[in-house]
Design a protein around this motif. Sequence first.
Motif, PDB file in Angstrom:
ATOM      1  N   ALA A 191       8.063  -0.415  -9.974  1.00 34.30           N
ATOM      2  CA  ALA A 191       7.555  -1.616 -10.630  1.00 34.30           C
ATOM      3  C   ALA A 191       6.693  -2.493  -9.730  1.00 34.30           C
ATOM      4  CB  ALA A 191       8.710  -2.441 -11.191  1.00 34.30           C
ATOM      5  N   MET A 192       6.863  -2.422  -8.424  1.00 40.39           N
ATOM      6  CA  MET A 192       6.075  -3.271  -7.525  1.00 40.39           C
ATOM      7  C   MET A 192       5.581  -2.452  -6.340  1.00 40.39           C
ATOM      8  SD  MET A 192       8.086  -6.923  -7.359  1.00 40.39           S
ATOM      9  CE  MET A 192       8.567  -7.803  -8.849  1.00 40.39           C
ATOM     10  N   HIS A 193       4.365  -2.760  -5.923  1.00 43.85           N
ATOM     11  CA  HIS A 193       3.692  -2.044  -4.844  1.00 43.85           C
ATOM     12  C   HIS A 193       3.481  -2.974  -3.656  1.00 43.85           C
ATOM     13  CE1 HIS A 193       0.651  -4.445  -6.764  1.00 43.85           C
ATOM     14  NE2 HIS A 193      -0.172  -4.236  -5.751  1.00 43.85           N
ATOM     15  N   ASP A 194       2.999  -2.414  -2.568  1.00 42.92           N
ATOM     16  CA  ASP A 194       2.627  -3.192  -1.378  1.00 42.92           C
ATOM     17  C   ASP A 194       1.287  -3.883  -1.654  1.00 42.92           C
ATOM     18  OD1 ASP A 194       1.981  -4.171   1.134  1.00 42.92           O
ATOM     19  OD2 ASP A 194       1.353  -2.207   1.891  1.00 42.92           O
ATOM     20  N   PRO A 195       1.245  -5.203  -1.730  1.00 44.31           N
ATOM     21  CA  PRO A 195      -0.025  -5.885  -2.023  1.00 44.31           C
ATOM     22  C   PRO A 195      -1.113  -5.638  -0.986  1.00 44.31           C
ATOM     23  CG  PRO A 195       1.840  -7.370  -2.353  1.00 44.31           C
ATOM     24  CD  PRO A 195       2.372  -6.144  -1.657  1.00 44.31           C
ATOM     25  N   GLU A 196      -0.718  -5.242   0.228  1.00 41.73           N
ATOM     26  CA  GLU A 196      -1.712  -4.955   1.256  1.00 41.73           C
ATOM     27  C   GLU A 196      -2.332  -3.571   1.098  1.00 41.73           C
ATOM     28  OE1 GLU A 196      -0.406  -5.777   5.236  1.00 41.73           O
ATOM     29  OE2 GLU A 196       0.900  -7.410   4.565  1.00 41.73           O
ATOM     30  N   LEU A 197      -1.798  -2.784   0.172  1.00 41.71           N
ATOM     31  CA  LEU A 197      -2.343  -1.450  -0.138  1.00 41.71           C
ATOM     32  C   LEU A 197      -2.425  -0.544   1.090  1.00 41.71           C
ATOM     33  CD1 LEU A 197      -5.233  -2.386  -2.629  1.00 41.71           C
ATOM     34  CD2 LEU A 197      -2.822  -1.991  -3.109  1.00 41.71           C
ATOM     35  N   ARG A 198      -1.396  -0.579   1.925  1.00 48.95           N
ATOM     36  CA  ARG A 198      -1.391   0.269   3.109  1.00 48.95           C
ATOM     37  C   ARG A 198      -1.187   1.732   2.733  1.00 48.95           C
ATOM     38  NH1 ARG A 198       2.942  -3.363   6.335  1.00 48.95           N
ATOM     39  NH2 ARG A 198       3.594  -3.660   4.156  1.00 48.95           N
ATOM     40  N   SER A 245     -14.838   5.648  -2.137  1.00 48.78           N
ATOM     41  CA  SER A 245     -13.570   6.351  -2.362  1.00 48.78           C
ATOM     42  C   SER A 245     -12.467   5.358  -2.709  1.00 48.78           C
ATOM     43  CB  SER A 245     -13.201   7.161  -1.125  1.00 48.78           C
ATOM     44  OG  SER A 245     -13.057   6.328   0.003  1.00 48.78           O
ATOM     45  N   PRO A 246     -11.326   5.858  -3.185  1.00 45.72           N
ATOM     46  CA  PRO A 246     -10.227   4.974  -3.598  1.00 45.72           C
ATOM     47  C   PRO A 246      -9.735   4.090  -2.456  1.00 45.72           C
ATOM     48  CG  PRO A 246      -9.887   7.168  -4.479  1.00 45.72           C
ATOM     49  CD  PRO A 246     -11.046   7.273  -3.522  1.00 45.72           C
ATOM     50  N   PRO A 247      -9.041   2.993  -2.808  1.00 42.01           N
ATOM     51  CA  PRO A 247      -8.617   2.002  -1.800  1.00 42.01           C
ATOM     52  C   PRO A 247      -7.674   2.542  -0.742  1.00 42.01           C
ATOM     53  CG  PRO A 247      -8.464   1.116  -4.020  1.00 42.01           C
ATOM     54  CD  PRO A 247      -8.745   2.569  -4.176  1.00 42.01           C
ATOM     55  N   ASN A 248      -6.889   3.566  -1.052  1.00 44.08           N
ATOM     56  CA  ASN A 248      -5.979   4.134  -0.055  1.00 44.08           C
ATOM     57  C   ASN A 248      -5.622   5.552  -0.464  1.00 44.08           C
ATOM     58  OD1 ASN A 248      -3.976   3.938  -2.058  1.00 44.08           O
ATOM     59  ND2 ASN A 248      -3.256   1.962  -1.313  1.00 44.08           N
ATOM     60  N   ASN A 249      -4.616   6.110   0.202  1.00 46.80           N
ATOM     61  CA  ASN A 249      -4.306   7.533   0.010  1.00 46.80           C
ATOM     62  C   ASN A 249      -3.200   7.792  -1.012  1.00 46.80           C
ATOM     63  OD1 ASN A 249      -1.978   6.716   1.340  1.00 46.80           O
ATOM     64  ND2 ASN A 249      -2.012   8.384   2.859  1.00 46.80           N
ATOM     65  N   TRP A 250      -2.767   6.794  -1.769  1.00 48.22           N
ATOM     66  CA  TRP A 250      -1.652   6.975  -2.686  1.00 48.22           C
ATOM     67  C   TRP A 250      -1.954   8.059  -3.730  1.00 48.22           C
ATOM     68  CZ3 TRP A 250      -0.583   1.095  -3.968  1.00 48.22           C
ATOM     69  CH2 TRP A 250      -0.171   0.452  -2.797  1.00 48.22           C
ATOM     70  N   GLN A 251      -0.922   8.838  -4.037  1.00 49.47           N
ATOM     71  CA  GLN A 251      -1.047   9.945  -4.981  1.00 49.47           C
ATOM     72  C   GLN A 251      -0.156   9.705  -6.201  1.00 49.47           C
ATOM     73  OE1 GLN A 251      -3.139  12.780  -4.487  1.00 49.47           O
ATOM     74  NE2 GLN A 251      -3.908  11.458  -2.840  1.00 49.47           N
ATOM     75  N   HIS A 291       4.946   2.590   0.268  1.00 41.22           N
ATOM     76  CA  HIS A 291       4.056   1.466  -0.032  1.00 41.22           C
ATOM     77  C   HIS A 291       3.642   1.393  -1.496  1.00 41.22           C
ATOM     78  CE1 HIS A 291       3.896   0.359   4.114  1.00 41.22           C
ATOM     79  NE2 HIS A 291       3.265   1.453   4.506  1.00 41.22           N
ATOM     80  N   ASN A 292       3.624   2.506  -2.200  1.00 40.83           N
ATOM     81  CA  ASN A 292       3.222   2.466  -3.608  1.00 40.83           C
ATOM     82  C   ASN A 292       4.382   2.114  -4.537  1.00 40.83           C
ATOM     83  OD1 ASN A 292       4.256   5.172  -2.960  1.00 40.83           O
ATOM     84  ND2 ASN A 292       3.792   5.659  -5.093  1.00 40.83           N
ATOM     85  N   GLN A 293       5.601   1.990  -3.994  1.00 41.10           N
ATOM     86  CA  GLN A 293       6.767   1.683  -4.816  1.00 41.10           C
ATOM     87  C   GLN A 293       7.822   0.993  -3.942  1.00 41.10           C
ATOM     88  OE1 GLN A 293       7.514   6.095  -5.441  1.00 41.10           O
ATOM     89  NE2 GLN A 293       9.621   5.473  -5.045  1.00 41.10           N
TER      90      GLN A 293
END
Length: 529
Positions: free
Chosen positions: A205-212, A136-142, A235-237
């Motif tokens: 333009a920038m996300h959380d590199p830890e992909l929380r 499944s995808p790395p996290n829950n971002w939509q 975390h996605n923005q």
Amino acid sequence: MAREWWRGAAIYQIYPRSFADSNGDGIGDLPGITAHLDYVASLGVTGIWLSPFFTSPMKDFGYDVADYCDVDPIFGTLADFDALVTEAHRRELRVIIDQVYSHTSDLHAWFAESRASRDNAKADWYVWADAKADGSPPNNWQSVFGGPAWTWDARRQQYYMHNFLTSQPQLNVHNPAVRDALLAVARFWLDRGVDGFRVDAINFAMHDPELRDNPPAPASNGVRTRPFDYQQHIHNQSHPDIPVFLERLRALTDDYGAFTVAEVGGANAEAEMKAFTAGDDRLNTAYGFNFLYADALTPALVREAIEAWPDKPGLGWPSWAFENHDAPRAVSRWTTPEHAGLFARMKMLLLASLRGNIFLYYGEELGLTQVEIGFEDLKDPEAIANWPLTLGRDGARTPMPWCGDSANLGFSIAKPWLPLGKDHADKAVKLQAADDQSLLAFTRRALALRNHSDALLLGEMRVLVADDTLLVFERATAENRMICAFNLGAEPVRWRSDQTGRWQILIETGDVGPEELGGYAAYVAELVA
């Protein structure tokens, strides 16, 4: 008063696909815009903002850029763009263009190279991540347009991130090489003579590199049409390093005397707008969404928006719009057809009286209404995906009506790319230009007043009254004071200024009496020495 050219400016937004078609394919283009610059200049605006015209597969109508440094053939050529800039400058119009720094098209050469392997020169130019153990995808971002913000790519055996369409992969702006490349794009257009940039969706333009994972959004009584609406987007923005990149962009644009305005939407927009414009080394201004999705225009809404941007050292300069290419036309959101004429004039005078920069959307000066688009004619991917619950953007992007008695309202000799508004023939430029009582004529008078008033361009703004429908505020410099009074309702309201001195009304609309403002009436008065 001495001022930077952009401070207090009125900018006219042109959606190139819908402004004027010069070659008969049903789609507006750059030569069509150039041919109508006399009209634009006659409005009294400082400049134009062109929505994207770059090479693109047009899945998101230009906001999916396949080549940042070229013109898509449907709009013309680089030579056509250069001619537009030359002719605009000859008319003392500044030219502002979009810059899309958070993502590209999946057809961009950068992405083709990035997806080819995990060890090529551009491998880290986009946001890639491994699957979880279960695939499944790395996290829950939509994504904004529906569904997960991740798409599997078999070439790299990884997921790539996209905040919008699957065909709009997310750039890794944390990467110094990507930042350098984006600034090179900006320099390319500055060298061609552009006067500024509207920076699209810069908080993405920038996300959380830890992909929380994003936390869930609080419960809501409203209808949620997208999974995106079920999350808090922390975390996605909105990464805290975004302003560092903006400082580099500002340093570059300052070298050219150019202007920058951020587009910032979302639940935390105001705080981000202030962060992106703080001091003198970040963007010049930010584009407020306070009015674009509001269900009603109220005194409280205006007061809240304006008072959030007081004239204080270190606080950014605001920009305002009542309409744009992503929001329904204001006269259709904020009033009923029987009041649309009076309301549109009052609304235009209010916009022209606000402290900050103001943006007019093409056709707003004509009072264009939102066009109802049937499913079979929809082009907007978000509207198609969420039909019928999401009000699409197409209804605010319909062709400009130039001449009511010409085929396709003078926009094109061919069938336009979107349907024409059924009531737009009666609002056409040719008809209104011949009527000195039209909204078009009133818009020109309102902007002329703004352009010749230090108080309206640069002065402080102090709200005096903001009740159910009555809005009154003062605009003032040390040498000039103005009272701006607006009835935002259909019923008359009692109003008598207690300001001392002799006041002269400079512009008015509706029934303005000594102690009463009629429905949707308004005026601007100056203190006479």
